[in-house]
Write a protein that holds these residues in place. Structure first.
Motif: not given
Length: 53
Positions: A51-52, A10-15
């Motif tokens: 980004e991850f 999921h895109s929020d995993y990078a942060e």
């Protein structure tokens, strides 16, 4: 189209990974456990989602 299971990424995993590494010094092994995936999946995410990394 690719075959196989849908990704758990999921895109929020990078942060989330960034904060875990920055604040707690999380290792790849710890991140894999946190995201409930194999380390090989974590490495794949790094390749596919810059980004991850």
């Amino acid at each position: 189209m690719t075959a196989g299971r849908p990704t758990k990424y999921h895109s929020d995993y990078a942060e989330m990974a960034y904060k875990a590494c920055l604040l707690w010094g999380a290792t790849d092994e710890e991140l894999a456990k946190y995201f409930e995936v194999d380390e090989a999946t974590l490495y794949r995410w790094k390749l596919v989602h810059p980004e991850f990394c």
